[in-house]
Design a protein around this motif. Structure first.
Motif, mmCIF file in Angstrom:
data_model
loop_
_atom_site.group_PDB
_atom_site.id
_atom_site.type_symbol
_atom_site.label_atom_id
_atom_site.label_comp_id
_atom_site.label_asym_id
_atom_site.label_seq_id
_atom_site.Cartn_x
_atom_site.Cartn_y
_atom_site.Cartn_z
ATOM 1 N N SER A 171 0.870 -1.319 0.165
ATOM 2 C CA SER A 171 -0.098 0.045 -0.026
ATOM 3 C C SER A 171 0.860 1.099 -0.007
ATOM 4 O O SER A 171 0.360 2.332 -0.299
ATOM 5 N N ASP A 172 2.194 1.182 0.206
ATOM 6 C CA ASP A 172 3.252 2.347 0.222
ATOM 7 C C ASP A 172 3.649 2.448 -1.532
ATOM 8 O O ASP A 172 4.559 3.294 -1.435
ATOM 9 N N LEU A 173 3.143 1.661 -2.403
ATOM 10 C CA LEU A 173 3.794 1.739 -3.437
ATOM 11 C C LEU A 173 2.815 2.262 -4.543
ATOM 12 O O LEU A 173 1.794 1.784 -4.747
ATOM 13 N N ASP A 174 3.335 3.171 -5.360
ATOM 14 C CA ASP A 174 3.037 3.365 -6.628
ATOM 15 C C ASP A 174 3.718 2.829 -7.916
ATOM 16 O O ASP A 174 5.103 2.986 -7.970
ATOM 17 N N VAL A 175 3.501 2.130 -8.718
ATOM 18 C CA VAL A 175 3.773 1.608 -9.991
ATOM 19 C C VAL A 175 3.873 2.732 -10.975
ATOM 20 O O VAL A 175 2.705 2.906 -11.578
ATOM 21 N N LEU A 176 4.722 3.157 -11.624
ATOM 22 C CA LEU A 176 4.670 4.247 -12.547
ATOM 23 C C LEU A 176 5.137 3.650 -14.074
ATOM 24 O O LEU A 176 6.362 3.128 -14.124
ATOM 25 N N VAL A 177 4.213 3.532 -15.104
ATOM 26 C CA VAL A 177 4.550 3.087 -16.302
ATOM 27 C C VAL A 177 4.223 4.154 -17.460
ATOM 28 O O VAL A 177 3.259 4.415 -17.680
ATOM 29 N N PRO A 178 5.424 4.531 -18.295
ATOM 30 C CA PRO A 178 5.346 5.339 -19.251
ATOM 31 C C PRO A 178 5.128 4.580 -20.374
ATOM 32 O O PRO A 178 5.564 3.421 -20.533
ATOM 33 N N THR A 179 4.194 4.935 -21.286
ATOM 34 C CA THR A 179 3.895 3.997 -22.695
ATOM 35 C C THR A 179 3.886 5.019 -23.707
ATOM 36 O O THR A 179 3.223 6.003 -23.760
ATOM 37 N N ARG A 180 4.009 4.316 -24.889
ATOM 38 C CA ARG A 180 3.928 4.937 -26.200
ATOM 39 C C ARG A 180 3.736 3.811 -27.338
ATOM 40 O O ARG A 180 4.655 3.427 -27.721
ATOM 41 N N ASP A 181 2.383 4.085 -27.817
ATOM 42 C CA ASP A 181 2.447 3.210 -29.129
ATOM 43 C C ASP A 181 2.523 1.762 -29.014
ATOM 44 O O ASP A 181 2.913 1.141 -29.992
ATOM 45 N N ARG A 182 2.393 1.223 -27.831
ATOM 46 C CA ARG A 182 2.700 -0.548 -27.710
ATOM 47 C C ARG A 182 1.653 -0.882 -26.798
ATOM 48 O O ARG A 182 1.960 -1.425 -25.645
ATOM 49 N N PRO A 183 0.465 -0.844 -27.125
ATOM 50 C CA PRO A 183 -0.617 -1.220 -26.304
ATOM 51 C C PRO A 183 -0.715 -2.785 -26.019
ATOM 52 O O PRO A 183 -0.976 -3.238 -24.897
ATOM 53 N N SER A 184 -0.179 -3.598 -27.031
ATOM 54 C CA SER A 184 -0.160 -5.196 -26.699
ATOM 55 C C SER A 184 0.908 -5.408 -25.849
ATOM 56 O O SER A 184 0.670 -6.078 -24.872
ATOM 57 N N ALA A 185 2.066 -4.589 -25.969
ATOM 58 C CA ALA A 185 3.127 -4.982 -24.708
ATOM 59 C C ALA A 185 2.639 -4.264 -23.564
ATOM 60 O O ALA A 185 3.050 -4.968 -22.289
ATOM 61 N N LEU A 186 2.170 -3.268 -23.558
ATOM 62 C CA LEU A 186 1.596 -2.480 -22.025
ATOM 63 C C LEU A 186 0.470 -3.572 -21.508
ATOM 64 O O LEU A 186 0.505 -3.765 -20.180
ATOM 65 N N ALA A 187 -0.172 -4.260 -22.416
ATOM 66 C CA ALA A 187 -1.320 -5.390 -21.652
ATOM 67 C C ALA A 187 -0.554 -6.352 -21.072
ATOM 68 O O ALA A 187 -0.771 -6.911 -20.033
ATOM 69 N N VAL A 188 0.529 -6.668 -21.702
ATOM 70 C CA VAL A 188 1.379 -8.036 -21.135
ATOM 71 C C VAL A 188 1.964 -7.452 -19.859
ATOM 72 O O VAL A 188 2.096 -8.191 -18.909
#
Length: 278
Positions: free
Chosen positions: A5-22
């Motif tokens: 509960s002390d954690l934020d997971v920060l994900v930058p993404t650009r034009d890779r929806p399938s990879a982001l889904a994985v």
């Protein structure tokens, strides 16, 4: 002691929806829950509209891992995108996770345990590139050195011997390091080692990262740049120390990079320009 509960997971993404889904599927399958996921989307088409991504966002929410997806345009380089994410984090710890990384189910649990034990500026998993799993590179593994007696601050620059540690994370070197130094690890075993920097999966003490300037140097670098994570980590390491963890529990999907212009290295603007100014 920090918990999920002390954690934020920060994900930058650009034009890779399938990879982001994985990547999101890996987060949904983690052995711990309660962390929050924040996505900064700079895609041409909103990634939240992708069916695979939308499904994973629903699954994460259902499993007590709430997700925020922010459209963040125009794109002004990775350093600015990471700064944007850091500005939306408010928990004690911040895990920067690239959008082409799959995590083993115990990965976040192990990262949290390591940060609780080491109490340094950052810990992380270097990424496995399993297409190279049979490509053993002894010369590149030679700079390996474990931390003993705790992690300590250290100054790493291009001219220092410690800079040669960058080869430890090439290809599938993290796999070969673990095989050589651990053998068959326990399910939640971890061992800290010295790094030059880590790409793709790095857990920071958020307040310490902010104290060291975070990624605010984005204003002083060209929009087309590379190495923003290197510059940020070197500053944190100099004040609070940092460590890689073996065995790595992070896997690179080995897609082409979205950072195609690498003529401007953030290191040159953060360290070389500052040194010249003095």
């Amino acid at each position: 002691m920090s918990t999920p509960s002390d954690l934020d997971v920060l994900v930058p993404t650009r034009d890779r929806p399938s990879a982001l889904a994985v990547t999101l599927a890996g987060l949904a399958a983690q052995s711990v829950s309660g962390f929050r996921v924040v996505v900064s989307d700079q895609s041409r088409e909103p990634v939240a509209a992708d069916r695979l991504v939308a499904a994973q966002v629903r699954i994460l929410g259902h499993r007590d891992r709430p997700v925020e997806v922010h459209r963040h345009l125009p794109a002004r380089g990775m350093a600015e995108q990471r700064a944007f994410l850091l500005g939306r984090a408010d928990r004690r710890l911040a895990l920067y996770l690239d959008d082409d990384v799959w995590l083993e189910p115990e990965a976040i649990e192990v990262l949290l345990a390591a940060m609780n034990g080491l109490r340094c500026g950052f810990v992380g998993f270097a990424l496995h590139g399993l297409s190279h799993r049979h490509d053993v590179r002894p010369a590149e593994l030679a700079p390996y050195e474990e931390w003993t007696g705790g992690v300590r601050p250290e100054r790493v620059r291009r001219e220092s011997p410690a800079w040669r540690r960058w080869t430890l994370h090439n290809a599938s070197n993290p796999l070969h390091l673990a095989q050589a130094h651990i053998g068959t690890p326990g399910p939640r075993e971890w061992r800290p080692y010295k790094v030059a920097w880590i790409g793709g999966c790095v857990l920071y003490d958020r307040e310490r990262l902010v104290e060291c300037g975070g990624f605010d140097f984005w204003r002083s670098v060209p929009p087309r740049h590379a190495g923003e994570d290197v510059a940020a980590q070197l500053r944190v390491m100099e004040r609070y120390g940092g460590a890689g963890l073996l065995p790595s529990r992070a896997y690179h999907l080995e897609l082409p990079t979205t950072v195609t212009h690498r003529g401007a290295e953030c290191y040159d603007y953060v360290f070389e320009t500052a040194a010249g100014a003095r």
